[in-house]
Design a protein around this motif. Sequence first.
Motif, PDB file in Angstrom:
ATOM      1  N   GLU A  86       0.831  -1.202   0.000  1.00  0.00           N
ATOM      2  CA  GLU A  86       0.000   0.000   0.000  1.00  0.00           C
ATOM      3  C   GLU A  86       0.873   1.263   0.000  1.00  0.00           C
ATOM      4  O   GLU A  86       0.610   2.217  -0.746  1.00  0.00           O
ATOM      5  CB  GLU A  86      -0.913   0.002   1.221  1.00  0.00           C
ATOM      6  N   PHE A  87       1.933   1.260   0.806  1.00  0.00           N
ATOM      7  CA  PHE A  87       2.848   2.403   0.855  1.00  0.00           C
ATOM      8  C   PHE A  87       3.509   2.606  -0.508  1.00  0.00           C
ATOM      9  O   PHE A  87       3.612   3.728  -0.998  1.00  0.00           O
ATOM     10  CB  PHE A  87       3.917   2.205   1.935  1.00  0.00           C
ATOM     11  N   LYS A  88       3.960   1.521  -1.124  1.00  0.00           N
ATOM     12  CA  LYS A  88       4.630   1.607  -2.420  1.00  0.00           C
ATOM     13  C   LYS A  88       3.689   2.178  -3.478  1.00  0.00           C
ATOM     14  O   LYS A  88       4.072   3.061  -4.252  1.00  0.00           O
ATOM     15  CB  LYS A  88       5.130   0.229  -2.862  1.00  0.00           C
ATOM     16  N   ARG A  89       2.463   1.673  -3.506  1.00  0.00           N
ATOM     17  CA  ARG A  89       1.485   2.159  -4.489  1.00  0.00           C
ATOM     18  C   ARG A  89       1.197   3.652  -4.283  1.00  0.00           C
ATOM     19  O   ARG A  89       1.130   4.424  -5.229  1.00  0.00           O
ATOM     20  CB  ARG A  89       0.190   1.359  -4.410  1.00  0.00           C
ATOM     21  N   GLU A  90       1.036   4.036  -3.039  1.00  0.00           N
ATOM     22  CA  GLU A  90       0.742   5.425  -2.718  1.00  0.00           C
ATOM     23  C   GLU A  90       1.941   6.328  -3.046  1.00  0.00           C
ATOM     24  O   GLU A  90       1.779   7.441  -3.543  1.00  0.00           O
ATOM     25  CB  GLU A  90       0.349   5.563  -1.244  1.00  0.00           C
ATOM     26  N   ALA A  91       3.140   5.851  -2.794  1.00  0.00           N
ATOM     27  CA  ALA A  91       4.346   6.615  -3.098  1.00  0.00           C
ATOM     28  C   ALA A  91       4.475   6.833  -4.603  1.00  0.00           C
ATOM     29  O   ALA A  91       4.802   7.942  -5.049  1.00  0.00           O
ATOM     30  CB  ALA A  91       5.579   5.889  -2.556  1.00  0.00           C
ATOM     31  N   VAL A  92       4.202   5.801  -5.389  1.00  0.00           N
ATOM     32  CA  VAL A  92       4.264   5.932  -6.852  1.00  0.00           C
ATOM     33  C   VAL A  92       3.205   6.916  -7.325  1.00  0.00           C
ATOM     34  O   VAL A  92       3.472   7.776  -8.170  1.00  0.00           O
ATOM     35  CB  VAL A  92       4.096   4.555  -7.547  1.00  0.00           C
ATOM     36  N   ARG A  93       2.006   6.816  -6.765  1.00  0.00           N
ATOM     37  CA  ARG A  93       0.930   7.745  -7.131  1.00  0.00           C
ATOM     38  C   ARG A  93       1.345   9.185  -6.824  1.00  0.00           C
ATOM     39  O   ARG A  93       1.182  10.092  -7.644  1.00  0.00           O
ATOM     40  CB  ARG A  93      -0.365   7.411  -6.393  1.00  0.00           C
ATOM     41  N   LEU A  94       1.927   9.393  -5.654  1.00  0.00           N
ATOM     42  CA  LEU A  94       2.380  10.721  -5.256  1.00  0.00           C
ATOM     43  C   LEU A  94       3.468  11.236  -6.195  1.00  0.00           C
ATOM     44  O   LEU A  94       3.445  12.395  -6.618  1.00  0.00           O
ATOM     45  CB  LEU A  94       2.900  10.690  -3.820  1.00  0.00           C
ATOM     46  N   GLY A  95       4.413  10.370  -6.529  1.00  0.00           N
ATOM     47  CA  GLY A  95       5.480  10.767  -7.448  1.00  0.00           C
ATOM     48  C   GLY A  95       4.949  11.156  -8.819  1.00  0.00           C
ATOM     49  O   GLY A  95       5.392  12.145  -9.411  1.00  0.00           O
ATOM     50  N   LYS A  96       3.995  10.400  -9.323  1.00  0.00           N
ATOM     51  CA  LYS A  96       3.390  10.720 -10.621  1.00  0.00           C
ATOM     52  C   LYS A  96       2.620  12.039 -10.542  1.00  0.00           C
ATOM     53  O   LYS A  96       2.680  12.860 -11.443  1.00  0.00           O
ATOM     54  CB  LYS A  96       2.439   9.604 -11.061  1.00  0.00           C
ATOM     55  N   GLU A  97       1.887  12.199  -9.443  1.00  0.00           N
ATOM     56  CA  GLU A  97       1.079  13.400  -9.246  1.00  0.00           C
ATOM     57  C   GLU A  97       1.957  14.646  -9.229  1.00  0.00           C
ATOM     58  O   GLU A  97       1.616  15.665  -9.812  1.00  0.00           O
ATOM     59  CB  GLU A  97       0.321  13.266  -7.926  1.00  0.00           C
ATOM     60  N   ARG A  98       3.086  14.563  -8.557  1.00  0.00           N
ATOM     61  CA  ARG A  98       4.004  15.699  -8.468  1.00  0.00           C
ATOM     62  C   ARG A  98       4.828  15.874  -9.741  1.00  0.00           C
ATOM     63  O   ARG A  98       5.338  16.950 -10.001  1.00  0.00           O
ATOM     64  CB  ARG A  98       4.967  15.512  -7.298  1.00  0.00           C
ATOM     65  N   GLY A  99       5.004  14.790 -10.473  1.00  0.00           N
ATOM     66  CA  GLY A  99       5.800  14.854 -11.688  1.00  0.00           C
ATOM     67  C   GLY A  99       7.298  14.836 -11.425  1.00  0.00           C
ATOM     68  O   GLY A  99       8.089  15.049 -12.328  1.00  0.00           O
ATOM     69  N   ASN A 100       7.700  14.572 -10.192  1.00  0.00           N
ATOM     70  CA  ASN A 100       9.114  14.556  -9.837  1.00  0.00           C
ATOM     71  C   ASN A 100       9.353  13.435  -8.829  1.00  0.00           C
ATOM     72  O   ASN A 100       9.103  13.605  -7.631  1.00  0.00           O
ATOM     73  CB  ASN A 100       9.521  15.911  -9.256  1.00  0.00           C
ATOM     74  N   LEU A 101       9.841  12.301  -9.312  1.00  0.00           N
ATOM     75  CA  LEU A 101      10.042  11.151  -8.437  1.00  0.00           C
ATOM     76  C   LEU A 101      11.130  11.409  -7.396  1.00  0.00           C
ATOM     77  O   LEU A 101      10.999  10.979  -6.244  1.00  0.00           O
ATOM     78  CB  LEU A 101      10.396   9.911  -9.268  1.00  0.00           C
ATOM     79  N   THR A 102      12.190  12.097  -7.782  1.00  0.00           N
ATOM     80  CA  THR A 102      13.295  12.354  -6.857  1.00  0.00           C
ATOM     81  C   THR A 102      12.827  13.181  -5.669  1.00  0.00           C
ATOM     82  O   THR A 102      13.176  12.891  -4.522  1.00  0.00           O
ATOM     83  CB  THR A 102      14.449  13.078  -7.585  1.00  0.00           C
TER      84      THR A 102
END
Length: 94
Positions: free
Chosen positions: A10-26
């Motif tokens: 769940e944390f991993k999925r949410e983290a990926v969603r957040l990274g995509k939403e922000r457009g900046n994974l780093t």
Amino acid sequence: MTDRKLYTEEFKREAVRLGKERGNLTEAERDLGITGKTLSAWKRQMEQTPDNPFPGNGNPRDPELVQLQRENARLREEVEILKKAVGIFTKAPR
């Protein structure tokens, strides 16, 4: 010896969603306290195997089940293709 952090699916999925939403994974990695290119790897896993991107410890829980699921998905795809082909070839010419 370094202690590896364990993250829930769940944390991993949410983290990926957040990274995509922000457009900046780093930036998202930094904010979440994730090191290295971890978030990029999680994103790639989700894109490559959306049904089961994080099977655990790098190994499928049941290799036979995974193989059967892949075969089932392939067969379903073939059936859909054949249904479309039948529809195309059975239409009456005008």
